[in-house]
Design a protein around this motif. Sequence first.
Motif, PDB file in Angstrom:
ATOM      1  N   UNK A 187       0.832  -1.204   0.000  1.00 27.82           N
ATOM      2  CA  UNK A 187       0.000   0.000   0.000  1.00 27.82           C
ATOM      3  C   UNK A 187       0.867   1.255   0.000  1.00 27.82           C
ATOM      4  N   UNK A 188       0.536   2.200  -0.896  1.00 30.99           N
ATOM      5  CA  UNK A 188       1.296   3.446  -1.018  1.00 30.99           C
ATOM      6  C   UNK A 188       0.602   4.628  -0.348  1.00 30.99           C
ATOM      7  N   UNK A 189      -0.716   4.639  -0.362  1.00 30.04           N
ATOM      8  CA  UNK A 189      -1.465   5.806   0.135  1.00 30.04           C
ATOM      9  C   UNK A 189      -2.638   5.341   0.978  1.00 30.04           C
ATOM     10  N   UNK A 190      -2.806   5.953   2.153  1.00 27.19           N
ATOM     11  CA  UNK A 190      -3.898   5.623   3.061  1.00 27.19           C
ATOM     12  C   UNK A 190      -4.581   6.911   3.505  1.00 27.19           C
ATOM     13  N   UNK A 191      -5.902   6.964   3.329  1.00 30.27           N
ATOM     14  CA  UNK A 191      -6.721   8.116   3.725  1.00 30.27           C
ATOM     15  C   UNK A 191      -7.813   7.614   4.645  1.00 30.27           C
ATOM     16  N   UNK A 192      -7.906   8.180   5.870  1.00 28.45           N
ATOM     17  CA  UNK A 192      -8.915   7.792   6.842  1.00 28.45           C
ATOM     18  C   UNK A 192      -9.762   9.003   7.200  1.00 28.45           C
ATOM     19  N   UNK A 193     -11.085   8.843   7.150  1.00 23.84           N
ATOM     20  CA  UNK A 193     -12.010   9.932   7.442  1.00 23.84           C
ATOM     21  C   UNK A 193     -13.073   9.449   8.434  1.00 23.84           C
ATOM     22  N   UNK A 213      -8.400  12.684   8.443  1.00 19.04           N
ATOM     23  CA  UNK A 213      -9.349  13.790   8.343  1.00 19.04           C
ATOM     24  C   UNK A 213     -10.535  13.515   9.261  1.00 19.04           C
ATOM     25  N   UNK A 214     -10.762  14.413  10.231  1.00 19.73           N
ATOM     26  CA  UNK A 214     -11.861  14.265  11.185  1.00 19.73           C
ATOM     27  C   UNK A 214     -11.747  12.928  11.918  1.00 19.73           C
ATOM     28  N   UNK A 215     -10.578  12.686  12.476  1.00 14.63           N
ATOM     29  CA  UNK A 215     -10.266  11.414  13.117  1.00 14.63           C
ATOM     30  C   UNK A 215     -10.038  11.641  14.607  1.00 14.63           C
ATOM     31  N   UNK A 216     -10.477  10.695  15.428  1.00 18.46           N
ATOM     32  CA  UNK A 216     -10.189  10.702  16.862  1.00 18.46           C
ATOM     33  C   UNK A 216      -9.094   9.679  17.120  1.00 18.46           C
ATOM     34  N   UNK A 217      -7.933  10.166  17.549  1.00 19.38           N
ATOM     35  CA  UNK A 217      -6.786   9.296  17.787  1.00 19.38           C
ATOM     36  C   UNK A 217      -6.708   9.017  19.285  1.00 19.38           C
ATOM     37  N   UNK A 218      -7.050   7.798  19.680  1.00 18.04           N
ATOM     38  CA  UNK A 218      -7.024   7.415  21.086  1.00 18.04           C
ATOM     39  C   UNK A 218      -5.729   6.698  21.451  1.00 18.04           C
ATOM     40  N   UNK A 219      -4.978   6.253  20.446  1.00 19.48           N
ATOM     41  CA  UNK A 219      -3.694   5.582  20.687  1.00 19.48           C
ATOM     42  C   UNK A 219      -2.580   6.620  20.739  1.00 19.48           C
ATOM     43  N   UNK A 220      -1.428   6.203  21.215  1.00 15.29           N
ATOM     44  CA  UNK A 220      -0.275   7.101  21.240  1.00 15.29           C
ATOM     45  C   UNK A 220       0.079   7.518  19.816  1.00 15.29           C
ATOM     46  N   UNK A 221       0.222   8.825  19.600  1.00 17.16           N
ATOM     47  CA  UNK A 221       0.513   9.332  18.255  1.00 17.16           C
ATOM     48  C   UNK A 221       2.032   9.449  18.116  1.00 17.16           C
ATOM     49  N   UNK A 222       2.613   8.397  17.573  1.00 22.81           N
ATOM     50  CA  UNK A 222       4.067   8.369  17.426  1.00 22.81           C
ATOM     51  C   UNK A 222       4.444   7.639  16.142  1.00 22.81           C
ATOM     52  N   UNK A 223       4.111   8.213  14.971  1.00 25.34           N
ATOM     53  CA  UNK A 223       4.480   7.561  13.708  1.00 25.34           C
ATOM     54  C   UNK A 223       5.989   7.577  13.521  1.00 25.34           C
ATOM     55  N   UNK A 224       6.620   6.453  13.741  1.00 24.00           N
ATOM     56  CA  UNK A 224       8.074   6.383  13.707  1.00 24.00           C
ATOM     57  C   UNK A 224       8.535   5.470  12.579  1.00 24.00           C
TER      58      UNK A 224
END
Length: 415
Positions: A187-193, A213-224
């Motif tokens: 997968x090259x591109x991921x869009x979540x709304x 876009x218009x997302x609720x992030x309940x997990x730790x936000x650490x894109x590494x």
Amino acid sequence: MAARKRPCWVAPGDGADHITALPLELRAQIAAFLPFWQVVQLSVLSRPWRHIHHHAPVVKIHLDDFIYPNDCVFAMDPSLPGAVDEGAILGLRLALSRRAQDACASKVDALFLHDYTVAAGFRMPRHAARIIALANARWIRVAVAHAGLNPARVSWALDLPPTARHLQVFGEYHLAPAIAGPGGAALLELFLNKVSITEWPPCLPSLRSLTLDDVAVEAAFAPAEAWRPLLEHLGVFSSRIEEARVDIRLPLLKSLEMEDVNIRPHEDFLEPFGEVAIDAPELEELELRSTTGATAVYRSLTLRAPRLRHLGYHNQFVAGEVDIDVGRPGSVRAGSISFESNVEIMCPEMKLCRMQMMRMLEGLLPELSPEDVANAVRPHMKLDKYSVEGFEVGEMIPEEKLTCDLSAVMSSPKL
């Protein structure tokens, strides 16, 4: 003298079927605007249309076309969303299966799957999974059926086919899907709304672009690097992050957009909360913007981007430390920093906004003393004062906007 009547205009034509005379590829592109079950029906028109559904580049399927609502089914369990028309949906799957087996058929370029139902014990998700596998499209769009603003939190998964490269999910406030299957690795591109992220998908080693876009992030936000090693673009828009620490460390990230990103544990929390850290050695463009009063104040902001060339920063106030390191002094050649202050909306006073702007400019020009930075940027800072309509109809309230043109600052002879 009576006026002459104009003859009625008649479209030129000889009554012939000119659409059938078009090349197959063009007819297939026209037919692709229809839902796929109607494209299949076109195959009975005549011999030239016999396999038109094997060549439509886009497959559009509205799954609710194959569901009978509860109130139309006798003795139906009210907990289920409806009864599936098994015969019709199996016929659609058969058409896709025959297309996949036809050596002369065209590849499906895009699959639009609308009204996907996320419900435990419902058969439609299994049909949808089979449709996704049979279509084997490069570009997949899944739109979940609306079930209110607080739907049941049901876990669900999308198994991507081998050729999938682009995925869009419109979740209607359900949980984000688990991404699996052979297409996940490519997968090259991921869009979540409109989804809630309680845990991030497993490693997507080929992903280049991620948009929330218009997302609720309940997990730790650490894109590494460990789970997004090749990510080049990250965009977060109109979203809420519940964890205080936002740690973005991506070695190949080139552009980052954050607009109206609210970092706070719940909607009623008003204290400074977010600790944003961005460490991206290849980052060239950063846009961090907020609508006046739309987001909570950040507690701190740290930026490490030695190759940054464009900075667009608007209205996001930071109460504590602002630490900016862009490598070579003056490397940022374009963009602007601006703040708005409005007495009716909860936002910092303009003098506090000016202090943060100066701290950011000092980070962009570390070789200059604070006094020299102030002298260099003063000609390129503009304070606009005007009135806007308040919450009360007809009421006008004062507003101020402070802007610094970075392009003009960096090209100034004083530097």
